[in-house]
Design a protein around this motif. Structure first.
Motif, PDB file in Angstrom:
ATOM      1  N   THR A  89       0.834  -1.206   0.000  1.00 33.17           N
ATOM      2  CA  THR A  89       0.000   0.000   0.000  1.00 33.17           C
ATOM      3  C   THR A  89       0.865   1.251   0.000  1.00 33.17           C
ATOM      4  OG1 THR A  89      -1.738  -1.166   1.210  1.00 33.17           O
ATOM      5  CG2 THR A  89      -1.853   1.226   1.197  1.00 33.17           C
ATOM      6  N   GLN A  90       1.995   1.206   0.693  1.00 33.97           N
ATOM      7  CA  GLN A  90       2.917   2.339   0.704  1.00 33.97           C
ATOM      8  C   GLN A  90       3.459   2.602  -0.693  1.00 33.97           C
ATOM      9  OE1 GLN A  90       3.396   4.189   3.363  1.00 33.97           O
ATOM     10  NE2 GLN A  90       5.182   5.444   2.898  1.00 33.97           N
ATOM     11  N   SER A  93       0.727   4.193  -2.665  1.00 32.44           N
ATOM     12  CA  SER A  93       0.480   5.543  -2.150  1.00 32.44           C
ATOM     13  C   SER A  93       1.463   6.545  -2.739  1.00 32.44           C
ATOM     14  CB  SER A  93       0.591   5.558  -0.614  1.00 32.44           C
ATOM     15  OG  SER A  93      -0.414   4.760  -0.027  1.00 32.44           O
ATOM     16  N   ASN A 207      -1.939   5.979   3.352  1.00 35.24           N
ATOM     17  CA  ASN A 207      -1.693   4.684   3.998  1.00 35.24           C
ATOM     18  C   ASN A 207      -2.139   4.678   5.457  1.00 35.24           C
ATOM     19  OD1 ASN A 207      -0.961   2.022   4.131  1.00 35.24           O
ATOM     20  ND2 ASN A 207       1.240   2.364   3.981  1.00 35.24           N
TER      21      ASN A 207
END
Length: 256
Positions: A89-90, A93, A207
């Motif tokens: 997810t980072q 992002s 995030n």
């Protein structure tokens, strides 16, 4: 709950196995099937309900849509799955953050005075592509999250550097044309992976994760965090609350 505690109940939920001798008098009963893996009355139980839906979902049949979640007080496998999800997810992002700048990439790129290496962007794109290949079953040597010191250090450095860009407005040491090329590649893979996982479209660029006690109600004990170290430490320090982590809806568009 204190305000209404002295009012008599006129409608209650009961486990299906529970029987009453006087079913013809108030309160009215609604009998539901509940069990260890199917209990909608707790947050931990709701995860079980959602997992049952995922296992038995039929293609083409309308089903539930919900943010992804993990029981941090559960098995070590689920904890590691959360760590992997947070890391991926980072990556998304950071790439979404770059794409949102559109024609203003000069605000992010500075080949002379930039303090963050372009390698942070390449790292995100590489892992995004790897994640997509896993969806497409192209990865043959997938052993899950590798808990090696060198890999953990790579991820720690990436998360730190990417947060410098997204939160502290640090500039990337790269030219605008090169960043534009990377952005185009990022858009291709983001579009492909979001077509496979609709909930990824809700993530936004921050995030953020909501931590909820598994068996409390009325919003008690709920916190929001964006640091993986803080999230894991909070769950470890409060094992009796059996915290779950659920993805915060950072970008949600409702269709009527």
């Amino acid at each position: 709950s204190k305000i209404i505690s002295h009012f008599p109940a006129f409608f209650i939920w009961q486990p299906k196995a529970q029987r009453d001798a006087h079913t013809d008098v108030l309160p009215l009963r609604n009998r539901v099937r509940r069990g260890r893996n199917l209990d909608f009355s707790t947050k931990v139980g709701l995860i079980g309900c959602a997992e049952q839906h995922q296992w038995f979902h039929q293609q083409g049949v309308c089903g539930m849509s919900h943010p992804r979640f993990y029981r941090l007080g559960g098995s070590s496998e689920e904890r590691m799955a959360f760590i992997e999800d947070f890391r991926q997810t980072q990556c998304r992002s950071l790439l979404k953050y770059i794409l949102e700048h559109g024609q203003r990439l000069s605000e992010l790129a500075d080949p002379d005075e930039g303090t963050v290496s372009i390698s942070v962007v390449h790292f995100a794109v590489t892992n995004l592509k790897k994640h997509f290949d896993e969806f497409e079953h192209r990865t043959l040597d997938d052993d899950g999250v590798k808990n090696t010191e060198s890999e953990n250090l790579e991820w720690q450095n990436f998360i730190m550097d990417s947060n410098q860009v997204m939160r502290n407005n640090a500039k990337i040491k790269v030219t605008v044309p090169l960043l534009e090329e990377v952005s185009k590649l990022s858009r291709i893979y983001l579009t492909k992976i979001e077509d496979r996982r609709r909930d990824y479209k809700w993530d936004g660029c921050r995030n953020l994760w909501i931590l909820k006690p598994g068996y409390q109600c009325r919003g008690l004990g709920i916190i929001i965090r964006s640091s993986i170290d803080e999230i894991l430490q909070w769950a470890t320090n409060n094992p009796q609350r059996r915290y779950i982590a659920q993805k915060y809806l950072g970008k949600l568009k409702l269709k009527c």
